[in-house]
Design an enzyme around this catalytic site. Structure first.
Site, PDB file in Angstrom:
ATOM      1  N   LYS A 163       0.795  -1.234   0.000  1.00  0.00           N
ATOM      2  CA  LYS A 163       0.000   0.000   0.000  1.00  0.00           C
ATOM      3  C   LYS A 163       0.833   1.293   0.000  1.00  0.00           C
ATOM      4  O   LYS A 163       0.373   2.321  -0.479  1.00  0.00           O
ATOM      5  CB  LYS A 163      -0.933   0.029   1.217  1.00  0.00           C
ATOM      6  CG  LYS A 163      -2.128  -0.897   1.087  1.00  0.00           C
ATOM      7  CD  LYS A 163      -3.083  -0.673   2.240  1.00  0.00           C
ATOM      8  CE  LYS A 163      -4.174  -1.722   2.232  1.00  0.00           C
ATOM      9  NZ  LYS A 163      -5.232  -1.435   3.211  1.00  0.00           N
TER      10      LYS A 163
ATOM     11  N   ASN B  29      -4.916   2.274  -1.661  1.00  0.00           N
ATOM     12  CA  ASN B  29      -5.499   0.923  -1.764  1.00  0.00           C
ATOM     13  C   ASN B  29      -6.319   0.736  -3.043  1.00  0.00           C
ATOM     14  O   ASN B  29      -6.776  -0.359  -3.327  1.00  0.00           O
ATOM     15  CB  ASN B  29      -6.372   0.613  -0.543  1.00  0.00           C
ATOM     16  CG  ASN B  29      -7.754   1.227  -0.661  1.00  0.00           C
ATOM     17  OD1 ASN B  29      -7.906   2.343  -1.147  1.00  0.00           O
ATOM     18  ND2 ASN B  29      -8.766   0.501  -0.239  1.00  0.00           N
TER      19      ASN B  29
ATOM     20  N   ASP C 173      -9.967   3.193   2.262  1.00  0.00           N
ATOM     21  CA  ASP C 173     -10.082   2.476   3.545  1.00  0.00           C
ATOM     22  C   ASP C 173     -10.759   3.331   4.627  1.00  0.00           C
ATOM     23  O   ASP C 173     -11.685   2.891   5.295  1.00  0.00           O
ATOM     24  CB  ASP C 173      -8.700   2.047   4.053  1.00  0.00           C
ATOM     25  CG  ASP C 173      -8.133   0.880   3.268  1.00  0.00           C
ATOM     26  OD1 ASP C 173      -8.915   0.036   2.799  1.00  0.00           O
ATOM     27  OD2 ASP C 173      -6.894   0.813   3.116  1.00  0.00           O
TER      28      ASP C 173
ATOM     29  N   ARG D 203       0.140   1.136  22.415  1.00  0.00           N
ATOM     30  CA  ARG D 203       1.187   0.520  23.243  1.00  0.00           C
ATOM     31  C   ARG D 203       2.440   1.392  23.233  1.00  0.00           C
ATOM     32  O   ARG D 203       3.039   1.664  24.259  1.00  0.00           O
ATOM     33  CB  ARG D 203       1.472  -0.885  22.685  1.00  0.00           C
ATOM     34  CG  ARG D 203       2.602  -1.602  23.331  1.00  0.00           C
ATOM     35  CD  ARG D 203       2.727  -2.999  22.768  1.00  0.00           C
ATOM     36  NE  ARG D 203       3.073  -3.012  21.341  1.00  0.00           N
ATOM     37  CZ  ARG D 203       3.242  -4.108  20.620  1.00  0.00           C
ATOM     38  NH1 ARG D 203       3.063  -5.287  21.178  1.00  0.00           N
ATOM     39  NH2 ARG D 203       3.560  -4.041  19.345  1.00  0.00           N
TER      40      ARG D 203
ATOM     41  N   ILE E 213     -11.972  -3.370  13.696  1.00  0.00           N
ATOM     42  CA  ILE E 213     -11.795  -3.549  12.250  1.00  0.00           C
ATOM     43  C   ILE E 213     -11.447  -4.998  11.882  1.00  0.00           C
ATOM     44  O   ILE E 213     -11.361  -5.357  10.724  1.00  0.00           O
ATOM     45  CB  ILE E 213     -10.768  -2.565  11.635  1.00  0.00           C
ATOM     46  CG1 ILE E 213      -9.345  -2.870  12.116  1.00  0.00           C
ATOM     47  CG2 ILE E 213     -11.140  -1.129  11.934  1.00  0.00           C
ATOM     48  CD1 ILE E 213      -8.297  -2.145  11.257  1.00  0.00           C
TER      49      ILE E 213
ATOM     50  N   TYR F 282     -12.252  -8.872  11.219  1.00  0.00           N
ATOM     51  CA  TYR F 282     -13.427  -9.690  10.879  1.00  0.00           C
ATOM     52  C   TYR F 282     -13.118 -11.185  10.942  1.00  0.00           C
ATOM     53  O   TYR F 282     -13.910 -12.009  10.509  1.00  0.00           O
ATOM     54  CB  TYR F 282     -14.016  -9.302   9.514  1.00  0.00           C
ATOM     55  CG  TYR F 282     -13.005  -9.188   8.399  1.00  0.00           C
ATOM     56  CD1 TYR F 282     -12.442 -10.312   7.823  1.00  0.00           C
ATOM     57  CD2 TYR F 282     -12.635  -7.932   7.926  1.00  0.00           C
ATOM     58  CE1 TYR F 282     -11.522 -10.197   6.809  1.00  0.00           C
ATOM     59  CE2 TYR F 282     -11.707  -7.803   6.907  1.00  0.00           C
ATOM     60  CZ  TYR F 282     -11.163  -8.950   6.354  1.00  0.00           C
ATOM     61  OH  TYR F 282     -10.237  -8.841   5.349  1.00  0.00           O
TER      62      TYR F 282
HETATM   63  P1  ATR Z   1      -1.658  -1.949  10.387  1.00  0.00           P
HETATM   64  O1  ATR Z   1      -1.142  -1.426   9.097  1.00  0.00           O
HETATM   65  O2  ATR Z   1      -2.554  -3.155  10.255  1.00  0.00           O
HETATM   66  O3  ATR Z   1      -2.273  -0.890  11.236  1.00  0.00           O
HETATM   67  P2  ATR Z   1       0.825  -1.796  11.846  1.00  0.00           P
HETATM   68  O4  ATR Z   1       1.135  -0.556  11.084  1.00  0.00           O
HETATM   69  O5  ATR Z   1       1.874  -2.816  12.039  1.00  0.00           O
HETATM   70  O6  ATR Z   1      -0.386  -2.571  11.152  1.00  0.00           O
HETATM   71  O7  ATR Z   1       0.209  -1.367  13.263  1.00  0.00           O
HETATM   72  C1  ATR Z   1      -0.155  -2.294  14.209  1.00  0.00           C
HETATM   73  C2  ATR Z   1      -0.783  -1.588  15.410  1.00  0.00           C
HETATM   74  O8  ATR Z   1      -1.217  -2.581  16.326  1.00  0.00           O
HETATM   75  C3  ATR Z   1       0.191  -0.724  16.188  1.00  0.00           C
HETATM   76  O9  ATR Z   1      -0.522   0.323  16.788  1.00  0.00           O
HETATM   77  C4  ATR Z   1       0.736  -1.702  17.233  1.00  0.00           C
HETATM   78  O10 ATR Z   1       1.247  -1.092  18.407  1.00  0.00           O
HETATM   79  P3  ATR Z   1       2.756  -0.531  18.447  1.00  0.00           P
HETATM   80  O11 ATR Z   1       2.751   0.757  17.681  1.00  0.00           O
HETATM   81  O12 ATR Z   1       3.064  -0.349  19.896  1.00  0.00           O
HETATM   82  O13 ATR Z   1       3.605  -1.587  17.783  1.00  0.00           O
HETATM   83  C5  ATR Z   1      -0.510  -2.459  17.560  1.00  0.00           C
HETATM   84  N1  ATR Z   1      -0.226  -3.800  18.081  1.00  0.00           N
HETATM   85  C6  ATR Z   1       0.108  -4.888  17.370  1.00  0.00           C
HETATM   86  N2  ATR Z   1       0.295  -5.952  18.187  1.00  0.00           N
HETATM   87  C7  ATR Z   1       0.064  -5.515  19.453  1.00  0.00           C
HETATM   88  C8  ATR Z   1       0.054  -6.133  20.744  1.00  0.00           C
HETATM   89  N3  ATR Z   1       0.320  -7.436  20.903  1.00  0.00           N
HETATM   90  N4  ATR Z   1      -0.261  -5.366  21.809  1.00  0.00           N
HETATM   91  C9  ATR Z   1      -0.550  -4.059  21.663  1.00  0.00           C
HETATM   92  N5  ATR Z   1      -0.561  -3.412  20.467  1.00  0.00           N
HETATM   93  C10 ATR Z   1      -0.266  -4.134  19.376  1.00  0.00           C
END
Ligand code: ATR
Length: 279
Positions: free
Chosen positions: A66, A87, A102, A152, A219, A221
């Site tokens: 993307k 997208n 999206d 987080r 989000i 599913y």
């Molecule tokens: P996407 O494009 O699907 O949003 P991403 O850019 O990798 O995927 O973002 C994942 C999000 O889920 C982030 O906000 C991540 O938190 P961090 O920024 O701290 O990494 C969060 N996330 C993923 N796994 C997690 C977990 N086990 N606990 C808490 N937050 C999580």
């Protein structure tokens, strides 16, 4: 001659887009066909050259392409630029135009549940990755008043807020802070993958302090109802899963490609059937 559309992703084996779009082509009597292409990241540039050579009318782009796709397109819409990801691509006379449906797809599905005045509600987005960015930028562009972001890694939430050019009230929060103040929010959106199969027992955020009547949107599913949504429902939340966002983004792409309004409800039914649920 029929028009060809596609999806570029890696992997694409489980994509619901071909079934959803092909059903609409036949339902609306349009001579179109949609195919999912599994394109390795090393081959993305060649794939776009192939699309130009073969004259595909449009295509979707999914993980992991993307962001990368943007450098191979001719024009990129302002909203997609702000989101930093594309997208949906439309081929107009050999020029490739990139969009992002999206966030809008999500906004349409949220509005269906939360009502016309949803932008005035106090919202919380959980997560600060790519999906969060799409939703946050779109809602801010649409005029949302207050959206806090809990993540987080709090710095990532701060970064998202700092880059947003629209007037909106927004604070970055730790997950713990958000949990403690959850009663403040009327709409809570999970954009993380926490709770997705196979780790279905995990929760992105504890809901103990949520008020009954809160709108809870996940989000994800897969599963159709995450543990988080189940717990929220038990406390009195109005819940929605990620099918609405998926269908919303697809419906907007379909309309851009064909200039025909697809049957949203039918799209939703097709996707639900494919996911093993019913609607
Ligand atoms: P996407 O494009 O699907 O949003 P991403 O850019 O990798 O995927 O973002 C994942 C999000 O889920 C982030 O906000 C991540 O938190 P961090 O920024 O701290 O990494 C969060 N996330 C993923 N796994 C997690 C977990 N086990 N606990 C808490 N937050 C999580």
């Amino acid at each position: 001659m029929g028009k060809l559309f596609g999806l570029l992703g890696h992997p694409v084996g489980h994509s619901m887009s071909p079934t959803m779009h092909n059903d609409q082509f036949s339902f609306l009597g349009l001579d179109g066909y949609y195919h999912a292409f599994d394109v390795h990241p090393d081959e993305l540039e060649n794939a776009v050259k192939g699309i130009r050579a073969l004259g595909l009318s449009g295509f979707n782009v999914t993980i992991p392409h993307k962001v990368e796709i943007m450098k191979y397109l001719d024009e990129i819409d302002e909203e997609a630029l702000q989101i930093g990801a594309v997208n949906t691509v439309v081929n107009r006379g050999g020029k490739l135009y990139g969009y992002n449906t999206d966030g809008k797809g999500f906004a349409v599905s949220l509005q269906n549940l939360a009502g016309a005045h949803f932008l005035n509600q106090k919202m919380l987005i959980v997560g600060a990755g790519g999906a969060a960015r799409g939703i946050f930028v779109t809602l801010a562009r649409m005029g949302a008043k207050t959206i806090d972001i809990a993540n987080r890694t709090v710095e990532k939430a701060e970064g998202l807020i700092a880059e947003n050019p629209y007037p909106i009230q927004s604070s970055a929060r730790s997950i713990k802070e958000a949990e403690e103040n959850l009663h403040e929010y009327q709409i809570i959106i999970n954009t993380t993958s926490v709770g997705m199969s196979p780790k279905i027992e995990e929760l992105p955020l504890q809901l103990t302090n949520m008020k009954p009547g809160t709108i809870l949107s996940d989000i994800i599913y897969n599963p159709l109802e995450t543990k988080w949504l189940k717990e929220g429902k038990a406390i009195g939340a109005l819940t929605q899963n990620g099918v609405g966002m998926f269908v919303g983004q697809g419906a907007l792409a379909f309309e851009m490609w064909t200039k025909e309004k697809p049957d949203y409800t039918r799209m939703e039914q097709v996707v639900m059937k494919k996911l093993g649920g019913s609607k």
